[in-house]
Scaffold this motif. Sequence first.
Motif, PDB file in Angstrom:
ATOM      1  N   PRO A  51       0.837  -1.209   0.000  1.00 35.08           N
ATOM      2  CA  PRO A  51       0.000   0.000   0.000  1.00 35.08           C
ATOM      3  C   PRO A  51       0.867   1.252   0.000  1.00 35.08           C
ATOM      4  CG  PRO A  51      -0.688  -1.545   1.717  1.00 35.08           C
ATOM      5  CD  PRO A  51       0.623  -2.040   1.196  1.00 35.08           C
ATOM      6  N   GLU A  52       0.283   2.355  -0.400  1.00 33.87           N
ATOM      7  CA  GLU A  52       1.002   3.626  -0.329  1.00 33.87           C
ATOM      8  C   GLU A  52       1.379   3.898   1.126  1.00 33.87           C
ATOM      9  OE1 GLU A  52      -1.486   6.613  -1.971  1.00 33.87           O
ATOM     10  OE2 GLU A  52      -1.487   5.740  -3.998  1.00 33.87           O
ATOM     11  N   PRO A  53       2.596   4.387   1.388  1.00 33.01           N
ATOM     12  CA  PRO A  53       3.002   4.634   2.784  1.00 33.01           C
ATOM     13  C   PRO A  53       2.021   5.496   3.559  1.00 33.01           C
ATOM     14  CG  PRO A  53       4.873   4.878   1.312  1.00 33.01           C
ATOM     15  CD  PRO A  53       3.667   4.695   0.438  1.00 33.01           C
ATOM     16  N   GLY A  54       1.465   6.513   2.890  1.00 25.73           N
ATOM     17  CA  GLY A  54       0.549   7.418   3.563  1.00 25.73           C
ATOM     18  C   GLY A  54      -0.747   6.770   3.998  1.00 25.73           C
ATOM     19  N   LYS A  55      -1.067   5.602   3.439  1.00 25.97           N
ATOM     20  CA  LYS A  55      -2.301   4.895   3.805  1.00 25.97           C
ATOM     21  C   LYS A  55      -2.084   3.902   4.940  1.00 25.97           C
ATOM     22  CE  LYS A  55      -4.458   5.350  -0.755  1.00 25.97           C
ATOM     23  NZ  LYS A  55      -5.014   4.645  -1.936  1.00 25.97           N
ATOM     24  N   LEU A  56      -0.843   3.759   5.376  1.00 27.76           N
ATOM     25  CA  LEU A  56      -0.524   2.864   6.481  1.00 27.76           C
ATOM     26  C   LEU A  56      -0.323   3.663   7.755  1.00 27.76           C
ATOM     27  CD1 LEU A  56       2.085   0.510   4.757  1.00 27.76           C
ATOM     28  CD2 LEU A  56      -0.271  -0.075   5.367  1.00 27.76           C
ATOM     29  N   ARG A  57      -0.534   3.020   8.902  1.00 23.36           N
ATOM     30  CA  ARG A  57      -0.219   3.649  10.165  1.00 23.36           C
ATOM     31  C   ARG A  57       1.251   4.037  10.199  1.00 23.36           C
ATOM     32  NH1 ARG A  57      -2.320  -0.914  13.707  1.00 23.36           N
ATOM     33  NH2 ARG A  57      -0.139  -0.852  14.358  1.00 23.36           N
ATOM     34  N   GLU A  58       1.557   5.074  10.952  1.00 23.79           N
ATOM     35  CA  GLU A  58       2.925   5.569  11.010  1.00 23.79           C
ATOM     36  C   GLU A  58       3.909   4.497  11.455  1.00 23.79           C
ATOM     37  OE1 GLU A  58       4.551   9.759  12.517  1.00 23.79           O
ATOM     38  OE2 GLU A  58       4.153   8.378  14.194  1.00 23.79           O
ATOM     39  N   ASP A  59       3.541   3.722  12.493  1.00 20.74           N
ATOM     40  CA  ASP A  59       4.472   2.710  12.997  1.00 20.74           C
ATOM     41  C   ASP A  59       4.709   1.618  11.973  1.00 20.74           C
ATOM     42  OD1 ASP A  59       1.808   1.941  13.301  1.00 20.74           O
ATOM     43  OD2 ASP A  59       2.202   0.698  15.061  1.00 20.74           O
ATOM     44  N   VAL A  60       3.677   1.262  11.197  1.00 23.14           N
ATOM     45  CA  VAL A  60       3.823   0.175  10.221  1.00 23.14           C
ATOM     46  C   VAL A  60       4.684   0.607   9.045  1.00 23.14           C
ATOM     47  CG1 VAL A  60       2.575  -1.355   8.642  1.00 23.14           C
ATOM     48  CG2 VAL A  60       1.615  -0.850  10.898  1.00 23.14           C
ATOM     49  N   ARG A  61       4.428   1.810   8.523  1.00 28.26           N
ATOM     50  CA  ARG A  61       5.232   2.236   7.361  1.00 28.26           C
ATOM     51  C   ARG A  61       6.690   2.477   7.750  1.00 28.26           C
ATOM     52  NH1 ARG A  61       1.950   7.032   7.795  1.00 28.26           N
ATOM     53  NH2 ARG A  61       3.157   8.880   8.441  1.00 28.26           N
ATOM     54  N   PHE A  62       6.929   3.001   8.962  1.00 31.68           N
ATOM     55  CA  PHE A  62       8.300   3.184   9.413  1.00 31.68           C
ATOM     56  C   PHE A  62       8.995   1.838   9.616  1.00 31.68           C
ATOM     57  CE2 PHE A  62       7.631   7.647  11.463  1.00 31.68           C
ATOM     58  CZ  PHE A  62       7.510   8.186  10.188  1.00 31.68           C
ATOM     59  N   ALA A  63       8.259   0.857  10.134  1.00 28.84           N
ATOM     60  CA  ALA A  63       8.846  -0.463  10.355  1.00 28.84           C
ATOM     61  C   ALA A  63       9.228  -1.123   9.034  1.00 28.84           C
ATOM     62  CB  ALA A  63       7.871  -1.347  11.131  1.00 28.84           C
ATOM     63  N   ILE A  64       8.344  -1.043   8.036  1.00 33.08           N
ATOM     64  CA  ILE A  64       8.645  -1.640   6.722  1.00 33.08           C
ATOM     65  C   ILE A  64       9.900  -0.990   6.130  1.00 33.08           C
ATOM     66  CG2 ILE A  64       7.845  -1.913   4.343  1.00 33.08           C
ATOM     67  CD1 ILE A  64       4.976  -2.016   5.460  1.00 33.08           C
ATOM     68  N   ALA A  65       9.927   0.342   6.127  1.00 26.14           N
ATOM     69  CA  ALA A  65      11.072   1.044   5.535  1.00 26.14           C
ATOM     70  C   ALA A  65      12.346   0.775   6.318  1.00 26.14           C
ATOM     71  CB  ALA A  65      10.783   2.547   5.494  1.00 26.14           C
ATOM     72  N   GLY A  66      12.256   0.822   7.649  1.00 27.99           N
ATOM     73  CA  GLY A  66      13.449   0.636   8.469  1.00 27.99           C
ATOM     74  C   GLY A  66      14.053  -0.743   8.347  1.00 27.99           C
ATOM     75  N   VAL A  67      13.214  -1.780   8.408  1.00 29.32           N
ATOM     76  CA  VAL A  67      13.716  -3.154   8.264  1.00 29.32           C
ATOM     77  C   VAL A  67      14.319  -3.347   6.884  1.00 29.32           C
ATOM     78  CG1 VAL A  67      13.020  -5.576   8.117  1.00 29.32           C
ATOM     79  CG2 VAL A  67      12.187  -4.155  10.001  1.00 29.32           C
ATOM     80  N   THR A  68      13.702  -2.759   5.855  1.00 29.77           N
ATOM     81  CA  THR A  68      14.251  -2.857   4.497  1.00 29.77           C
ATOM     82  C   THR A  68      15.638  -2.224   4.428  1.00 29.77           C
ATOM     83  OG1 THR A  68      12.025  -2.790   3.533  1.00 29.77           O
ATOM     84  CG2 THR A  68      13.865  -2.269   2.071  1.00 29.77           C
TER      85      THR A  68
END
Length: 414
Positions: free
Chosen positions: A357-374
């Motif tokens: 999903p678009e990052p803006g459509k995800l909760r802040e903690d979830v989008r940060f976690a996806i990007a950070g782990v990547t």
Amino acid sequence: MSYAPVLAAAFVLWPVMGLLGGQGYAPLLGLAALPALALARPKWPPAIYAIPAILFVIWVVVGEAWSPVSTGFTSGSLLEGNFAVKATSVRVFLAAAFALLAIGGAMRIADGSAQVSTRVMLGAFATQGLILAVTVIFSGPLLKAVYGTDPNEVMSGVQNLGRNANAFALILPILIAYLSARPQFFWKPVVALLVVASLLFFTRVDSQSAVIGMVFMMLAIGLVQALPKLGFRILFTGIGAYVASAPMLIGTVLRLLEAYNLHLPGSFQSRAWAWHVVIEKIAERPFIGHGISASKTWEETYADHPDWLAHLPDFWAYYKVVPGHPHNMPLQIWAETGMIGAILLAFSLVLLGFRLPEPGKLREDVRFAIAGVTGVAFSLFNFAYNMWNEAFWSSVALAAIAIILLAKRRRESL
């Protein structure tokens, strides 16, 4: 019965596996994956981005046929009690199958049904951080007490400590994302302290890939924050393009370093020389590669490259330039599975970026976690492990499952 408690139970063992050097993450993923067949029943067919990844794994198994180190798929017998899976490709295949099961099962968990399971998981991650801190601070007496005075045994302990640091770096973005999303100001300095302390511990154990991973983590988080619509697409398409063009990109950088007579510090320079050799090997069999784990057979030493040896102590003369594997997975993919393998994996990454999903459509903690782990995984992907290290890839799969579990938790409970 929900599948979430099964995953929580698996994550309780996460810090234990890290303390033991991380080699237990593959069987831990297997233990977590098998109950998904009964409790979550992953959908079929798999998501579109998984299809080229599955084809990549199949191609890896096929490549066992021309690998110079292949000695058959198994050895021994069950009746004699000495049965073992010798083929690396089989272990990679099993890890990929378990990852598909566990990730597919985690996706089927109902929203809001992972409240307690997520707390248990986050508690396990925090425990790993505490264990890492204690073992780093008291590394001298602990290594002596556990491994004795044999230098080889002590070195094994140091390596286990470094692997534990890498494993913690991989899930650290999840902790940071979770704490950053909490509304109370109290948590902001806690996050800052966690980042600074982790960097100090990673530096202390000389885990350069973990330190660089922290930089990549912040860059990836900044990207998805700045681009709430296209962040994931740009991130994963960029990584996919890098994999597809790794020999050309890395080769260009190496040539520039030589042209300006620049030498990298410490182990990075030895890796750069290893990458020179690997790129030459890629040119020998560019389409299908040399076969899985072929880099183990490359016996060139620094004595074969006197211009490199001139910058090293004399005893390096008989060290292999490529020490078992290239310490760069994109180049290893090209060298051992060829252009076919590289394109399949790159295509899978691009599709994943478009599927998220678009990052803006995800909760802040979830989008940060996806990007950070990547970001952290990308660093380890480039500088740390053998491409066919199933324990590492199992830890990445478990980190992805952890993000899914975090997403299944209702935000009101933050």
